[in-house]
Design an enzyme around this catalytic site. Structure first.
Site, PDB file in Angstrom:
ATOM      1  N   ARG A 161     -30.989   9.219   1.253  1.00 37.89           N
ATOM      2  CA  ARG A 161     -32.086  10.035   1.829  1.00 37.89           C
ATOM      3  C   ARG A 161     -32.626   9.285   3.047  1.00 37.89           C
ATOM      4  NH1 ARG A 161     -36.369  13.595  -1.684  1.00 37.89           N
ATOM      5  NH2 ARG A 161     -34.351  14.822  -1.966  1.00 37.89           N
ATOM      6  N   GLN A 170     -28.733  20.244  -2.477  1.00 36.96           N
ATOM      7  CA  GLN A 170     -29.817  21.389  -2.794  1.00 36.96           C
ATOM      8  C   GLN A 170     -29.092  22.580  -2.678  1.00 36.96           C
ATOM      9  OE1 GLN A 170     -32.939  20.748  -4.329  1.00 36.96           O
ATOM     10  NE2 GLN A 170     -32.514  22.881  -4.891  1.00 36.96           N
ATOM     11  N   HIS A 213     -30.001  19.354   3.711  1.00 36.12           N
ATOM     12  CA  HIS A 213     -30.169  18.861   2.101  1.00 36.12           C
ATOM     13  C   HIS A 213     -28.953  19.646   1.447  1.00 36.12           C
ATOM     14  CE1 HIS A 213     -31.849  17.154  -1.251  1.00 36.12           C
ATOM     15  NE2 HIS A 213     -33.009  17.953  -1.567  1.00 36.12           N
ATOM     16  N   ARG A 236     -28.758  20.676  -9.728  1.00 38.89           N
ATOM     17  CA  ARG A 236     -28.489  19.548  -8.824  1.00 38.89           C
ATOM     18  C   ARG A 236     -27.493  18.630  -9.578  1.00 38.89           C
ATOM     19  NH1 ARG A 236     -32.045  17.959  -5.015  1.00 38.89           N
ATOM     20  NH2 ARG A 236     -30.501  16.307  -4.537  1.00 38.89           N
ATOM     21  N   CYS A 241     -36.577  24.862  -3.889  1.00 40.53           N
ATOM     22  CA  CYS A 241     -35.982  23.517  -4.101  1.00 40.53           C
ATOM     23  C   CYS A 241     -36.901  22.518  -4.983  1.00 40.53           C
ATOM     24  CB  CYS A 241     -35.263  22.681  -2.860  1.00 40.53           C
ATOM     25  SG  CYS A 241     -36.549  22.428  -1.639  1.00 40.53           S
ATOM     26  N   ASP A 285     -39.702  27.281   0.922  1.00 40.51           N
ATOM     27  CA  ASP A 285     -39.826  25.635   0.742  1.00 40.51           C
ATOM     28  C   ASP A 285     -41.288  25.537   1.472  1.00 40.51           C
ATOM     29  OD1 ASP A 285     -39.060  23.054   0.563  1.00 40.51           O
ATOM     30  OD2 ASP A 285     -38.080  23.140   2.198  1.00 40.51           O
TER      31      ASP A 285
HETATM   32  N1  NVA Z   1     -37.932  20.611   3.339  1.00 39.54           N
HETATM   33  C1  NVA Z   1     -38.590  19.730   2.038  1.00 39.54           C
HETATM   34  C2  NVA Z   1     -37.668  19.646   0.999  1.00 39.54           C
HETATM   35  C3  NVA Z   1     -37.837  18.653  -0.061  1.00 39.54           C
HETATM   36  C4  NVA Z   1     -36.844  18.595  -1.280  1.00 39.54           C
HETATM   37  C5  NVA Z   1     -38.634  18.201   2.772  1.00 39.54           C
HETATM   38  O1  NVA Z   1     -38.009  17.986   3.538  1.00 39.54           O
HETATM   39  O2  NVA Z   1     -39.761  17.753   2.416  1.00 39.54           O
HETATM   40  N1   CP Z   2     -35.466  19.296  -4.167  1.00 40.44           N
HETATM   41  C1   CP Z   2     -35.332  17.803  -4.342  1.00 40.44           C
HETATM   42  O1   CP Z   2     -34.402  17.207  -3.518  1.00 40.44           O
HETATM   43  O2   CP Z   2     -36.574  16.983  -4.808  1.00 40.44           O
HETATM   44  P1   CP Z   2     -36.784  15.678  -4.794  1.00 40.44           P
HETATM   45  O3   CP Z   2     -37.359  15.412  -3.172  1.00 40.44           O
HETATM   46  O4   CP Z   2     -37.793  15.256  -5.778  1.00 40.44           O
HETATM   47  O5   CP Z   2     -35.572  14.823  -4.853  1.00 40.44           O
END
Ligand code: NVA
Ligand code: CP
Length: 319
Positions: A115, A145, A142, A305, A277, A237
């Site tokens: 990540r 997801q 992502h 997931r 998500c 989101d």
């Molecule tokens: N769009 C959000 C998704 C988190 C799982 C982010 O990137 O923070």
């Molecule tokens: N939806 C998701 O990726 O959650 P986290 O940021 O908690 O991993």
């Protein structure tokens, strides 16, 4: 009859999951069908040893609850071991190049889950690594997801092709991922965003061309009501993503008309599901009423997931 774990796909062995743009619809459906099978057959002993003797590294540059836990549990559930690296505790945090990190880790582990703030970092990691790389979220996409959400929708609707999937809010990594997966799977994806926060035009053009080949479509609109009208699924989101450098208050004020509330949900089909998500900000992109309401499938998404990731790890890493 004892259910047997289906053989890992030889076509998928050694593959990475970076954005899913590089995956065919058939390959994506394979990941989803194995995930569904794994969910339905949790006790098949073979599954617990499918990746025995292997190790997977997980690198996190940004916070995570779902991704971190579901990958960890999924990797161990397939019999492999996990090496967890927090960015700041590793030499990456002190500036060691990603190219060196990728080559070093490839000498120790069989796969890398990552990540990262920037998508090009994950692309670089893939370029230099000799083992599959699994994108666990970047500023651009992502993919896991999106796969989990596709599986969730499939469970609810019984099919995916032809469904109207509407996302309203920021044109962020989730918007991008829904366009990619929706286009690959023949869905009609509508993205409702203010113009200044619209998804990247190159990705939109790519997704529209892809959808034209699968019988789906990708449409951008500014009006959130138009976006969700007649939808089978409405997704939201956060208005401000991790690593987003905008002024939060200004952006949240601009995004306020894109909140998914009971009034907006009424414009979707009566049986429509609400998707997010997570983590969610109640009172911002979604009301508590919708998030906690009967149409919400957010915890099914979180659960799924685990299965899509186990499925991908299995197909990409198993011998
Ligand atoms: N769009 C959000 C998704 C988190 C799982 C982010 O990137 O923070
Ligand atoms: N939806 C998701 O990726 O959650 P986290 O940021 O908690 O991993």
């Amino acid at each position: 009859m004892v259910e047997r774990l289906q053989e890992a796909s030889s076509q998928l062995k050694g593959r990475s999951v970076i954005s899913l743009m590089e995956w065919t619809p058939t390959e994506i459906k394979k990941i989803l069908s194995t995930a569904q099978w794994m969910k339905a057959n949790p006790k098949v002993a073979e599954m617990r040893y499918a990746l025995a003797g292997k190790s997977v590294a997980m690198i996190f540059e940004l916070p995570s609850t779902r991704t971190r836990v579901s990958f960890h549990v999924g990797i161990e559930g397939l019999g492999a071991s996990v090496v967890l690296l927090n960015w700041e505790d590793s030499q990456l945090g002190r500036g060691e190049p990603i190219s060196d990190t990728a080559r070093v880790l490839s000498r120790y582990v069989d796969g890398i889950v990552v990540r990262a703030r920037r998508h090009d970092m994950v692309q670089d990691l893939k370029k230099w690594a000799d083992v599959p790389v699994f994108n666990a979220l970047t500023d651009r996409t992502h993919p896991f997801q999106a796969l989990a959400d596709a599986l969730t929708l499939w469970e609810h609707a019984g099919h995916l092709g032809g469904l109207k999937f509407s996302y309203v809010g920021d044109g962020n990594n989730m918007a991008h991922s829904y366009m990619v997966v929706g286009a690959k799977l023949g869905m009609h994806v509508t993205i409702g965003t203010p113009k200044q926060f619209a998804p990247g035009p190159e990705l939109v053009a790519w997704a529209q061309a892809e959808a034209a080949m699968t019988g789906g479509s990708v449409t951008l609109v500014e009006d959130p009501e138009q976006a969700v009208f007649g939808a089978d699924a409405v997704a939201a989101d956060v208005f401000v993503s991790m690593g987003d450098t905008v002024d939060e208050d200004t952006k949240k004020a601009m995004m306020a008309p894109y909140q998914v509330n009971a009034k907006l949900m009424k414009l979707a089909k009566p049986g429509a599901v609400f998707m997010h998500c997570l983590p969610a900000h109640r009172g911002e992109e979604v009301t508590a009423e919708v998030l906690e309401g009967p149409q919400s499938v957010v915890f099914d998404q979180a659960e799924n997931r685990l299965y899509v990731q186990k499925s991908a790890l299995y197909h990409c890493l198993a011998d």
